[in-house]
Enzyme design. Structure first.
Site, PDB file in Angstrom:
ATOM      1  N   HIS A  88      26.738 -13.975 -11.392  1.00 47.61           N
ATOM      2  CA  HIS A  88      25.727 -13.598 -10.390  1.00 47.61           C
ATOM      3  C   HIS A  88      25.439 -14.728  -9.413  1.00 47.61           C
ATOM      4  O   HIS A  88      24.287 -14.949  -9.027  1.00 47.61           O
ATOM      5  CB  HIS A  88      24.423 -13.154 -11.076  1.00 47.61           C
ATOM      6  CG  HIS A  88      24.552 -11.848 -11.786  1.00 47.61           C
ATOM      7  ND1 HIS A  88      24.521 -10.653 -11.122  1.00 47.61           N
ATOM      8  CD2 HIS A  88      24.748 -11.556 -13.100  1.00 47.61           C
ATOM      9  CE1 HIS A  88      24.668  -9.654 -12.005  1.00 47.61           C
ATOM     10  NE2 HIS A  88      24.820 -10.170 -13.204  1.00 47.61           N
TER      11      HIS A  88
ATOM     12  N   ASP B 199      23.666 -13.629 -17.897  1.00 48.35           N
ATOM     13  CA  ASP B 199      24.123 -12.267 -18.185  1.00 48.35           C
ATOM     14  C   ASP B 199      25.424 -11.939 -17.461  1.00 48.35           C
ATOM     15  O   ASP B 199      25.747 -12.543 -16.442  1.00 48.35           O
ATOM     16  CB  ASP B 199      23.053 -11.247 -17.786  1.00 48.35           C
ATOM     17  CG  ASP B 199      22.710 -11.356 -16.310  1.00 48.35           C
ATOM     18  OD1 ASP B 199      22.586 -12.489 -15.815  1.00 48.35           O
ATOM     19  OD2 ASP B 199      22.575 -10.315 -15.648  1.00 48.35           O
ATOM     20  N   GLU B 200      26.128 -10.970 -18.001  1.00 46.79           N
ATOM     21  CA  GLU B 200      27.264 -10.328 -17.346  1.00 46.79           C
ATOM     22  C   GLU B 200      28.273 -11.313 -16.751  1.00 46.79           C
ATOM     23  O   GLU B 200      28.580 -11.253 -15.566  1.00 46.79           O
ATOM     24  CB  GLU B 200      26.777  -9.409 -16.212  1.00 46.79           C
ATOM     25  CG  GLU B 200      25.911  -8.275 -16.698  1.00 46.79           C
ATOM     26  CD  GLU B 200      25.595  -7.289 -15.575  1.00 46.79           C
ATOM     27  OE1 GLU B 200      25.926  -6.114 -15.729  1.00 46.79           O
ATOM     28  OE2 GLU B 200      25.000  -7.696 -14.563  1.00 46.79           O
ATOM     29  N   VAL B 201      28.768 -12.197 -17.572  1.00 44.96           N
ATOM     30  CA  VAL B 201      29.789 -13.120 -17.076  1.00 44.96           C
ATOM     31  C   VAL B 201      31.170 -12.472 -17.225  1.00 44.96           C
ATOM     32  O   VAL B 201      31.573 -12.078 -18.315  1.00 44.96           O
ATOM     33  CB  VAL B 201      29.745 -14.459 -17.843  1.00 44.96           C
ATOM     34  CG1 VAL B 201      30.773 -15.426 -17.274  1.00 44.96           C
ATOM     35  CG2 VAL B 201      28.347 -15.055 -17.776  1.00 44.96           C
TER      36      VAL B 201
END
Lengths: 526, 539
Positions: B272, B332-334
């Site tokens: 992100h 988050d969400e790597v």
């Protein structure tokens, strides 16, 4: 001037063939024909004027266009400061064939126009003032600012007319009362989107905000509040006048015999008393179709309504009639017997609606009714317009076929129930509707006079109306105005709609975002 | 003065006993008034007229806060017009009776932290007792006093003639959860400052106490860093109109403080971070297509020591700008695709002995980040991914649950608390997701402690958070999308669950509260068909 412009035009034809894509994007909904070149002209607000052409039938004093000129100046020059430069004179020359400057737009008003922008001048030609309004809107959308705040317009040629004559937005002022300014703001935004009918679903079960001069009790007892939550005659006149100046018809709906709970409070005896066994239960159903007094009341009410609302159409509703209460009532059952309807209550509804249509006819107005009236019976005058509001895509196609086969004109609302919300980009759903995709002859297709975006009010009031309506309704706006083949791609539409939404923001319309991103001028009105 | 206050409150108490008989039967009517529902509230039919011209706030003589306490002085100023919504000082009422009915709200605070910031363990409990001519508000802290003022303001109502009343009432109140947050996302859309400040106002009406500022993300970097000004000058949507300057940030923090709201900043990494790359070349991992760089970039490059040097300097600034003792590190969400494509990263994996397990690399990165935070004397909050992939994080790290089905969420709550970590629950309150109809009920009926675990484990659930992600939200639709839907979560996080288990009981209360929000200028959307006495006028 116009001739010189035309010659220059030919000269630029070579250029615009390759670059047109950039500027064609500017206008929403997409004009029927638009081409433009890379040649751009600086506009100086201090040297910019609107003018009537010498041969125009509308001339200074035409209230409708005079006020449009006044309105469009600040829409075009959104942050005009008085310290501007003083070169670059520019004139928008407006030519109108028939000046109906004091009239109202109607179902067959022409809205076509031609616009030609060249150095120092834009020539706008229209048959009617309504067409001129649409052309002014397009012109205003052609103007853009560079990073230094300078205004430009590119050489452009537009020939434009609506695909459908009826392009409506329904607001529901019964489930929630909408303050006047919310309605006026919606009319503003409608004109930016070239919508031309405000369908005012003004009363319904929950409240009766229309202040009738003939029956003042209807609102004094049936509104949410008798003085703060009503539309006075002055309010209604303001709405009609505001709409007229923007080329928008105001189509009033007084829905009956169902959806009338709020009417009963101020008009005792109008609604059917429901029975539990042999005794009245204390609740009420639809308008009592067995009493001649119901029709007398309706005649007087619609006499007022049709004189207050100038449009030649009036919406009678006629949807979702629940027969339970009628069935429970001994008087209604007796009437069924007397009329020979047996136990088929659709015949009773039919009887009621026929009476209503005849009342309307007697007042020289044409009736629009919801599709239920067609579904249940067919003894209605052939000039009645049917309004499709329900069904799966397949059922809607079937309904379009049946209604037009029977020779009735039809308005399509079902695919644009925009009060229903989903997470994500649901504008695509409204954009890709194909209103004429049903089985039928060319003649039948012509009977589809248009479409309507419905914003039912269960969950909507002035707090969320604007962001829920715009730019989602803009998707339907383009579908109803533009050529379907030129506007079939959601992917092409997306960046244009993103830009148009920023333009709406800039004009003070609280239009929500389509996706991640930004506008140069974010919404400041919170 | 002291004598008088005490005797007043004694008298009040006696009257109270007298009315106990009444309120047993009628309490239902007035208990409704406060949202979120206080832990204990009772009231009687006895109502007292309030005259705006004779109404004052006062510090009790024994209160540790006294005039000059900026926090409460400004709260008094704020609550006067919130209580008397259409009072215009310029136009006094003609009625003679209007200059009787003096009324004093006497505020007593044990510990005056008038210039401080609310923190993770600030008490917010208060006691409020309203009787004839006086309301006594007692709280341990100024933060509790703020909550009590809010409750008092909601007890006041107007009759059809515009007269103001308050009923005899007794409240003892404290929050069920310490952490009651709202997340705003200012990266996917830029939110003008006034939209944030307005949200803080509405949060205080709902007794939310944490503004989780998801300030940067892939699409834009609006935070104007004094250490790295290029981050916003190149990474914001626009370098001067779509940024939060240091002054803006200070205004948000100050506005929040005055309302007892913590500002929790999130600088999410290593994923992100697309917008970071524009102003900080070399920070992000260059992705490869075969053996050549593809020109696109992935997460922060965990193989470069310069990445950690940059983060140390950035977080040094961030933690000095934001006074809260917690900071949100994201995590988050790597997406591993880009890391996998990059030869340097692959070399680093080899060197570190991570094999091909990229969760170990992410783990390594997050451990470094948590250590940076620790070095700056702040506690880290991270999204649940950090727990899911590895467990070598300090035990005081707070985990933030954001995903999964109800069953998976329960499982995650069990696992995280079993491992001894504190946890914040956000997943059930992703309020950016909209549905047609009354979806507030969904947010209302969440039971945050309904998972398998010991009492000790349950205590590790420190609160919940309403997330308004910004894909489809900006200043045009933020308020009606947030309110009153977030209010449902507000009551779940503040109130006793058994007292507030019924959606049917909550509905009319929430309808009323929503009208109150409108009256205070919050663009809160309707729950269903109906009306408010004063409709929204700000359109």
């Amino acid at each position: 001037l116009a001739r010189r412009c035309y010659k220059q035009w030919l000269w630029f034809m070579v250029l615009f063939m390759s670059f047109s894509v950039i500027y064609v994007d500017a206008v929403w909904p997409m004009p029927q024909m638009i081409s433009s070149s890379m040649a751009r002209y600086t506009l100086n607000p201090r040297e910019f004027i609107f003018q009537y052409s010498s041969g125009s039938s509308a001339q200074p004093g035409c209230s409708l266009l005079d006020s449009a000129f006044e309105r469009y100046f600040p829409l075009i020059f959104t942050d005009y400061r008085h310290d501007e430069w003083f070169r670059f004179p520019f004139t928008v020359v407006v030519h109108v064939e028939r000046a109906e400057c004091e009239g109202y737009p109607d179902a067959d008003s022409s809205e076509s126009y031609k616009l030609s922008v060249c150095s120092g001048q834009a020539a706008l030609r229209a048959e009617t003032v309504w067409g001129a309004l649409r052309g002014l809107e397009s012109f205003s959308q052609l103007v853009y600012q560079d990073d230094f705040g300078e205004y430009f317009v590119n050489e452009t040629k537009i020939e434009d007319f609506p695909r459908f004559q009826f392009r409506g937005i329904l607001l529901d002022t019964s489930r929630h009362y909408l303050p006047l300014h919310a309605i006026l703001k919606t009319l503003d935004a409608m004109s930016y989107n070239k919508f031309n009918v405000f369908h005012w679903h003004i009363v319904d079960d929950p409240s009766f905000p229309y202040q009738s001069s003939t029956f003042p009790d209807l609102s004094s007892k049936g509104a949410f509040h008798p003085s703060t939550h009503v539309y006075t005659q002055i309010d209604v006149k303001r709405v009609i006048a505001h709409a007229r100046l923007r080329g928008i018809r105001v189509l009033a709906e007084f829905d009956s015999p169902g959806h009338t709970q709020s009417w009963g409070k101020g008009q005792p005896g109008l609604l059917t008393p429901c029975y539990k066994g042999t005794v009245p239960s204390g609740t009420f159903g639809p308008v009592n179709p067995a009493n001649s007094s119901s029709y007398q009341f309706m005649t007087r009410l619609f006499k007022e309504v049709t004189s207050v609302f100038p449009d030649s159409y009036v919406h009678l509703g006629g949807d979702e009639v629940d027969f339970t209460c009628w069935k429970s009532n001994p008087d209604v059952r007796g009437f069924m017997l007397k009329m020979g309807f047996g136990t088929d209550y659709t015949k009773l509804e039919s009887y009621y609606m026929e009476n209503m249509v005849n009342i309307t006819k007697g007042l020289n107005k044409t009736a629009i009714v919801w599709q239920d009236v067609f579904d249940y019976h067919e003894k209605i005058p052939v000039d009645t317009v049917l309004h499709i509001w329900k069904g799966s895509p397949g059922q809607i196609q079937q309904e379009l076929s049946s209604i037009t086969l029977a020779g009735y004109r039809v308005i399509l609302a079902a695919p644009w129930y925009i009060n229903h919300i989903d997470y994500g980009q649901d504008w695509e759903k409204y954009y890709t509707i194909q209103p004429l995709n049903f089985t039928g002859t060319e003649q039948q297709k012509k009977l589809v006079i248009g479409g309507e975006v419905c914003m039912w009010g269960e969950y909507v009031d002035a707090t969320n109306l604007s962001p829920r309506l715009w730019p989602r309704a803009s998707a339907a706006g383009e579908r109803l105005w533009s050529d379907e083949r030129m506007t079939s791609s959601v992917i092409d539409a997306f960046p244009r709609l993103v830009d148009f939404r920023c333009r709406l923001l800039r004009r003070g319309i609280q239009a929500e975002p389509l996706f991640v991103g930004h506008c140069r001028h974010e919404y400041q009105g919170i």
